[in-house]
Enzyme design. Sequence first.
Site, PDB file in Angstrom:
ATOM      1  N   ASN A   1       5.653  12.135  20.229  1.00 24.08           N
ATOM      2  CA  ASN A   1       5.214  13.352  19.560  1.00 24.08           C
ATOM      3  C   ASN A   1       6.111  13.769  18.402  1.00 24.08           C
ATOM      4  OD1 ASN A   1       6.720  13.759  22.173  1.00 24.08           O
ATOM      5  ND2 ASN A   1       7.087  15.765  21.253  1.00 24.08           N
TER       6      ASN A   1
ATOM      7  N   SER B   1      -5.045  16.192  25.632  1.00 20.93           N
ATOM      8  CA  SER B   1      -5.083  17.651  25.508  1.00 20.93           C
ATOM      9  C   SER B   1      -6.005  18.052  24.372  1.00 20.93           C
ATOM     10  CB  SER B   1      -3.667  18.190  25.246  1.00 20.93           C
ATOM     11  OG  SER B   1      -3.685  19.583  25.054  1.00 20.93           O
ATOM     12  N   GLY B   2      -6.830  19.066  24.592  1.00 26.85           N
ATOM     13  CA  GLY B   2      -7.816  19.467  23.608  1.00 26.85           C
ATOM     14  C   GLY B   2      -7.243  20.030  22.328  1.00 26.85           C
ATOM     15  N   HIS B   3      -6.198  20.830  22.440  1.00 26.79           N
ATOM     16  CA  HIS B   3      -5.727  21.525  21.238  1.00 26.79           C
ATOM     17  C   HIS B   3      -4.969  20.619  20.275  1.00 26.79           C
ATOM     18  CE1 HIS B   3      -1.304  22.379  21.928  1.00 26.79           C
ATOM     19  NE2 HIS B   3      -1.647  21.980  23.136  1.00 26.79           N
TER      20      HIS B   3
ATOM     21  N   GLY C   1      -2.673  19.187  28.747  1.00 22.82           N
ATOM     22  CA  GLY C   1      -2.012  17.903  28.891  1.00 22.82           C
ATOM     23  C   GLY C   1      -0.938  17.907  29.951  1.00 22.82           C
TER      24      GLY C   1
ATOM     25  N   THR D   1     -12.963  26.440  39.317  1.00 23.87           N
ATOM     26  CA  THR D   1     -14.187  26.517  38.530  1.00 23.87           C
ATOM     27  C   THR D   1     -13.950  26.009  37.111  1.00 23.87           C
ATOM     28  OG1 THR D   1     -14.917  28.431  39.815  1.00 23.87           O
ATOM     29  CG2 THR D   1     -15.999  28.075  37.687  1.00 23.87           C
TER      30      THR D   1
ATOM     31  N   GLN E   1      -0.730  12.725  21.987  1.00 24.13           N
ATOM     32  CA  GLN E   1      -0.636  12.646  20.526  1.00 24.13           C
ATOM     33  C   GLN E   1      -1.467  11.513  19.936  1.00 24.13           C
ATOM     34  OE1 GLN E   1       0.515  14.857  18.652  1.00 24.13           O
ATOM     35  NE2 GLN E   1       1.814  16.070  20.005  1.00 24.13           N
TER      36      GLN E   1
ATOM     37  N   CYS F   1       7.506  22.402  22.359  1.00 21.85           N
ATOM     38  CA  CYS F   1       7.915  22.819  23.700  1.00 21.85           C
ATOM     39  C   CYS F   1       9.432  22.951  23.833  1.00 21.85           C
ATOM     40  CB  CYS F   1       7.396  21.822  24.734  1.00 21.85           C
ATOM     41  SG  CYS F   1       5.599  21.720  24.760  1.00 21.85           S
TER      42      CYS F   1
END
Length: 395
Positions: free
Chosen positions: A151, A199-201, A72, A237, A179, A325
């Site tokens: 968040n 964001s994936g996580h 993110g 990649t 979020q 964070c």
Amino acid sequence: MSRVVYVDNNATTRVAPEVIEAMMPYLTEYYGNPSSMHSFGGQVGDAVEKAREQVASLLGAQPTEIVFTSCGSESDNTAIRGSLLANKDKRHIITTHVEHPAVRSLCHSLGKQGYSVTELSVDSEGQLDLEELRQSIRTGTALISVMYANNETGVIFPVEEIGLIAKEYSIPFHCDAVQAVGKIPIDLMQLPIDFLAISGHKLHAPKGIGVLYIRRGSRLLPWLVGGHQERGRRGGTEAVPNIVAFGKACELAQQHIEEENIRVKAMRDRLEKGLLESTPDSRRNGIAENRLPNTSNISFEYIEGEAILLLLNEKGICASSGSACTSGSLEPSHVLRAMGVPYTAAHGSIRFSLSRYNTDEDIDCILKELPPIINRLREISPFGRTSQVPTPASY
């Protein structure tokens, strides 16, 4: 390992078993480079495009508008820096006091590089004043960057109205939706958002994968320059296993979004009600209704949040005091400070963020274990239940 009650899902989420199953073949059997000319790499490229379609479906976007990134924060940086690079004649940014560090720290850094940054205020319930936004717009405004949902408090911002104002003045609008995605319905076909970061996580995919939505026709120069990947918009990649995982996670999120807004919300409300009723001198931070269905931020006055978390941890309960964070800081949350939460309460704030993997038994456990912890800490606190907690002059 003893049972863990995990209610820190705004920091990160468990990777869904179905997601692990989907990505494993691309860590072992299908390891080709998706940019290769041969068919072994081509089938990997097909998997990347399928994932792109899955992400686009969750967002109500076109697959060509989806760019894969590493996280993110990279998506936010790409949107903000890339938009500024494409509009070099404008040097003013509008954002808010309560953004995630991925946006707020970047804007502060840009402020030291000659950009002018306006941070919009929030009221005591964490809401924005759209009139302040209008009054902040200048001829040289290059970008408006406002998060979809906070968040720490879960407060949802009026992104549609913000986007319409931005469109009225022909200003690009970037939205950090890390979020919000997967927790509430989002349809970018209907929302006037130019750039959107996820964001994936945060939705049961692994760490190390993100997405930047770039609306077709939006001006953006690449920030990460390299090869021709992602239609020249982000070099490097592709992390194929993580991309496949993210696609599957988005597919699952689409299937479970009703559960998020009914069952998960009901658990959150029961937790919140129980804690507020059982612990005097406690308060919810953020507006009651217009919040993410999984998030509750509660302050327990006259005690330290760090002490609460340590004692909860001893009981196998994982929560947080705000953004992961900024958890190393001893300062009160910048979000709660912006909301004007009293110093005596801001230091004792705990964020509970649930997921579809939480159960009613988890809520029962927290309601059983936390109130005695609060009482114990208040008994040994040198301040007790008084307002004589020293307050920094800068607060």
